[in-house]
Each structure stands twice: as structure tokens, then as C-alpha cells.
Motif scaffolding. Structure first.
Motif, PDB file in Angstrom:
ATOM      1  N   PRO A  60       9.756  -5.362 -19.361  1.00 32.93           N
ATOM      2  CA  PRO A  60      10.836  -6.322 -19.147  1.00 32.93           C
ATOM      3  C   PRO A  60      11.378  -6.276 -17.735  1.00 32.93           C
ATOM      4  N   ALA A  61      11.781  -7.437 -17.255  1.00 28.09           N
ATOM      5  CA  ALA A  61      12.316  -7.553 -15.894  1.00 28.09           C
ATOM      6  C   ALA A  61      13.585  -6.732 -15.728  1.00 28.09           C
ATOM      7  N   ALA A  62      14.297  -6.476 -16.792  1.00 24.47           N
ATOM      8  CA  ALA A  62      15.563  -5.737 -16.724  1.00 24.47           C
ATOM      9  C   ALA A  62      15.369  -4.254 -16.451  1.00 24.47           C
ATOM     10  N   ARG A  63      14.132  -3.813 -16.290  1.00 23.32           N
ATOM     11  CA  ARG A  63      13.899  -2.386 -16.091  1.00 23.32           C
ATOM     12  C   ARG A  63      14.446  -1.874 -14.759  1.00 23.32           C
ATOM     13  N   SER A  64      14.630  -2.759 -13.814  1.00 24.57           N
ATOM     14  CA  SER A  64      15.122  -2.352 -12.505  1.00 24.57           C
ATOM     15  C   SER A  64      16.614  -2.636 -12.397  1.00 24.57           C
ATOM     16  N   LYS A  65      17.385  -1.640 -12.015  1.00 26.64           N
ATOM     17  CA  LYS A  65      18.811  -1.819 -11.887  1.00 26.64           C
ATOM     18  C   LYS A  65      19.189  -2.289 -10.476  1.00 26.64           C
ATOM     19  N   ARG A  66      18.247  -2.276  -9.554  1.00 26.01           N
ATOM     20  CA  ARG A  66      18.518  -2.716  -8.191  1.00 26.01           C
ATOM     21  C   ARG A  66      18.710  -4.223  -8.153  1.00 26.01           C
ATOM     22  N   VAL A  67      19.609  -4.664  -7.321  1.00 25.41           N
ATOM     23  CA  VAL A  67      19.866  -6.084  -7.161  1.00 25.41           C
ATOM     24  C   VAL A  67      18.671  -6.755  -6.489  1.00 25.41           C
ATOM     25  N   GLY A  68      18.024  -6.059  -5.616  1.00 27.85           N
ATOM     26  CA  GLY A  68      16.865  -6.611  -4.936  1.00 27.85           C
ATOM     27  C   GLY A  68      17.136  -6.806  -3.457  1.00 27.85           C
ATOM     28  N   ILE A  69      16.112  -7.268  -2.782  1.00 29.15           N
ATOM     29  CA  ILE A  69      16.236  -7.493  -1.348  1.00 29.15           C
ATOM     30  C   ILE A  69      16.431  -8.986  -1.094  1.00 29.15           C
ATOM     31  N   THR A  70      17.031  -9.286   0.032  1.00 25.79           N
ATOM     32  CA  THR A  70      17.268 -10.680   0.399  1.00 25.79           C
ATOM     33  C   THR A  70      15.976 -11.294   0.950  1.00 25.79           C
ATOM     34  N   ASP A  71      15.960 -12.599   1.054  1.00 22.04           N
ATOM     35  CA  ASP A  71      14.792 -13.270   1.624  1.00 22.04           C
ATOM     36  C   ASP A  71      14.580 -12.852   3.079  1.00 22.04           C
ATOM     37  N   GLU A  72      15.656 -12.676   3.802  1.00 22.88           N
ATOM     38  CA  GLU A  72      15.537 -12.252   5.208  1.00 22.88           C
ATOM     39  C   GLU A  72      14.911 -10.857   5.306  1.00 22.88           C
ATOM     40  N   GLN A  73      15.349  -9.944   4.444  1.00 26.33           N
ATOM     41  CA  GLN A  73      14.774  -8.596   4.423  1.00 26.33           C
ATOM     42  C   GLN A  73      13.310  -8.645   4.001  1.00 26.33           C
ATOM     43  N   ALA A  74      13.006  -9.470   3.005  1.00 29.09           N
ATOM     44  CA  ALA A  74      11.625  -9.605   2.542  1.00 29.09           C
ATOM     45  C   ALA A  74      10.742 -10.174   3.643  1.00 29.09           C
ATOM     46  N   ARG A  75      11.220 -11.190   4.352  1.00 26.68           N
ATOM     47  CA  ARG A  75      10.454 -11.794   5.445  1.00 26.68           C
ATOM     48  C   ARG A  75      10.155 -10.745   6.518  1.00 26.68           C
ATOM     49  N   ASP A  76      11.170  -9.958   6.863  1.00 24.79           N
ATOM     50  CA  ASP A  76      11.012  -8.925   7.890  1.00 24.79           C
ATOM     51  C   ASP A  76       9.975  -7.883   7.479  1.00 24.79           C
ATOM     52  N   VAL A  77      10.097  -7.355   6.273  1.00 28.85           N
ATOM     53  CA  VAL A  77       9.193  -6.285   5.843  1.00 28.85           C
ATOM     54  C   VAL A  77       7.780  -6.817   5.596  1.00 28.85           C
ATOM     55  N   LEU A  78       7.646  -8.040   5.074  1.00 31.62           N
ATOM     56  CA  LEU A  78       6.308  -8.596   4.850  1.00 31.62           C
ATOM     57  C   LEU A  78       5.625  -8.975   6.162  1.00 31.62           C
ATOM     58  N   THR A  79       6.387  -9.444   7.127  1.00 34.20           N
ATOM     59  CA  THR A  79       5.814  -9.721   8.452  1.00 34.20           C
ATOM     60  C   THR A  79       5.279  -8.426   9.061  1.00 34.20           C
ATOM     61  N   ALA A  80       6.064  -7.354   8.960  1.00 30.98           N
ATOM     62  CA  ALA A  80       5.619  -6.050   9.464  1.00 30.98           C
ATOM     63  C   ALA A  80       4.368  -5.577   8.719  1.00 30.98           C
ATOM     64  N   LEU A  81       4.322  -5.800   7.414  1.00 28.96           N
ATOM     65  CA  LEU A  81       3.161  -5.402   6.621  1.00 28.96           C
ATOM     66  C   LEU A  81       1.915  -6.162   7.067  1.00 28.96           C
ATOM     67  N   ILE A  82       2.035  -7.464   7.222  1.00 26.58           N
ATOM     68  CA  ILE A  82       0.900  -8.288   7.653  1.00 26.58           C
ATOM     69  C   ILE A  82       0.416  -7.841   9.028  1.00 26.58           C
ATOM     70  N   GLU A  83       1.351  -7.519   9.914  1.00 28.23           N
ATOM     71  CA  GLU A  83       0.999  -7.094  11.275  1.00 28.23           C
ATOM     72  C   GLU A  83       0.259  -5.755  11.305  1.00 28.23           C
ATOM     73  N   THR A  84       0.417  -4.922  10.274  1.00 31.53           N
ATOM     74  CA  THR A  84      -0.299  -3.646  10.250  1.00 31.53           C
ATOM     75  C   THR A  84      -1.796  -3.850  10.021  1.00 31.53           C
ATOM     76  N   GLY A  85      -2.172  -5.014   9.475  1.00 34.15           N
ATOM     77  CA  GLY A  85      -3.581  -5.290   9.205  1.00 34.15           C
ATOM     78  C   GLY A  85      -4.094  -4.701   7.909  1.00 34.15           C
ATOM     79  N   VAL A  86      -3.210  -4.117   7.092  1.00 36.40           N
ATOM     80  CA  VAL A  86      -3.637  -3.519   5.837  1.00 36.40           C
ATOM     81  C   VAL A  86      -4.065  -4.592   4.828  1.00 36.40           C
ATOM     82  N   ILE A  87      -3.570  -5.819   5.008  1.00 42.04           N
ATOM     83  CA  ILE A  87      -3.968  -6.922   4.130  1.00 42.04           C
ATOM     84  C   ILE A  87      -5.036  -7.727   4.854  1.00 42.04           C
TER      85      ILE A  87
END
Length: 192
Positions: A60-87
Motif C-alpha cells: 500500500p502507498a500508505a507505507r511511507s510516512k514521509r511527505v515526499g520531495i517537491t518537484d523542484e527537488q526531484a528535478r534537481d536530483v534526477l538531473t544530477a542522476l542523469i548527468e552521472t551517466g548511470v542511466i
């Protein structure tokens, strides 16, 4: 066998049968069969709803008590991930899906997840991610291995057997591990 085409098993029965399994690994073949059948009948919406209902029953989706990350935070971390070349290919975003669903508050439903990621305006291979190909890559990627639909905690403990697609799993886990490291570096994830 003769005469089997006229037989009908109620969908509600199959759904309940899948949910009676002890764990998701036991229900996964039923989920996959229903998904493929209804997708083949051009009833993709029903296929996704069935898949999500079985999946969410065990995780169930309710398993996580964290509110989550914002779109801005997600964009930042995913851009960094893509730049590492791991994907290297879009199908490796399954590792991203797993981490963002489990630790980032992203939706479990694949269509909603993909819409949110597309809404971030990310560039991959020099081009903006496109919903249709991105969705197909993630959806098909999750179906390639039963462990991909399980929470990351199960990934961490998972040991590939010799007859499984070990390299596929290890690539997705490398993506997930790198994303977790990047999220920790940005204080978006509590140390575990």
C-alpha cells in the motif's frame, strides 16, 4: 480442448484469488496474465487498474510516512542522476520509479508516476522525455522481473538466482542505489 472458449471466470474472482496469495511473488503471475490479456484486448485502462489494485494490496502507498520531495527537488536530483551517466536507456528508470515511490512520495500508479516525471521537464539523451515512450519503458521494465514491483527494501536483500536476469536487476539496482546516494547528499532521505 474443445468448448473452453465459452467459459467465463468472473474478473472479481480472479482479483480476489490473486489477493489471497501470501505474498506479492505469488500474485504477480496472475497480475501479469490479467494485464497482458486486457492490454491485448485494447482495454489498457482496465489492465492498469487491475495491476495497480493487486500491487497496492501487497504494497500500500500508505507505507511511507514521509511527505515526499517537491518537484523542484526531484528535478534537481534526477538531473544530477542523469548527468552521472548511470542511466543508459529509458528502461533503467525503473530504479528511479522504485526509489521515488518508496522514498520520495511519488505515486505508485505508473501512469501518474510517469506524468509527474514528464512534468519535471527533464532532458535525457539531449531530448525532453516524452510521455508515451517513457511510460512504455517504465511499464515494460517493471514487468521484466518480479522483484521490480517490490519495495526497495526487498531489492536490497534480493539475491539473483543463476537462471534469472541478473544483469538487468543489477543495472536497475545500481540506478536506485545512485539515486538514494544523491538524495542523501541533498538531505532528501534519512540515513537508513
Amino acid at each position: 480442448m474443445d468448448g473452453i472458449d465459452d467459459e467465463m471466470i468472473p474478473l472479481s474472482y480472479l482479483l480476489e484469488y490473486a489477493k489471497q496469495s501470501h505474498e506479492y511473488n505469488d500474485a504477480w503471475p496472475i497480475e501479469r496474465a490479467l494485464f497482458r490479456y486486457y492490454l491485448g484486448c485494447n482495454r489498457g485502462t482496465l489492465a492498469l487498474r487491475l495491476s495497480d489494485e493487486i500491487h497496492d494490496h501487497f504494497m500500500p502507498a500508505a507505507r511511507s510516512k514521509r511527505v515526499g520531495i517537491t518537484d523542484e527537488q526531484a528535478r534537481d536530483v534526477l538531473t544530477a542522476l542523469i548527468e552521472t551517466g548511470v542511466i543508459g536507456i529509458q528502461a533503467q528508470f525503473v530504479g528511479v520509479y522504485r526509489v521515488l515511490v518508496d522514498f520520495g512520495g511519488f505515486p505508485t500508479e505508473i501512469t501518474s508516476f510517469c506524468r509527474r516525471v514528464i512534468g519535471l521537464g527533464l532532458k535525457f539523451d539531449g531530448c525532453a522525455l516524452e510521455y508515451k515512450s517513457f511510460y512504455q519503458s517504465v511499464q515494460k521494465g517493471i514487468q521484466t522481473h518480479s522483484v521490480f514491483a517490490m519495495p526497495y527494501k526487498k531489492w536490497a536483500d534480493y539475491e539473483c538466482k543463476t537462471d534469472e536476469r541478473a544483469s538487468t536487476f543489477l543495472r536497475q539496482k545500481a540506478v536506485a542505489d545512485k539515486l538514494i546516494a544523491l538524495m542523501r547528499d541533498r538531505n532528501l532521505l534519512q540515513a537508513k
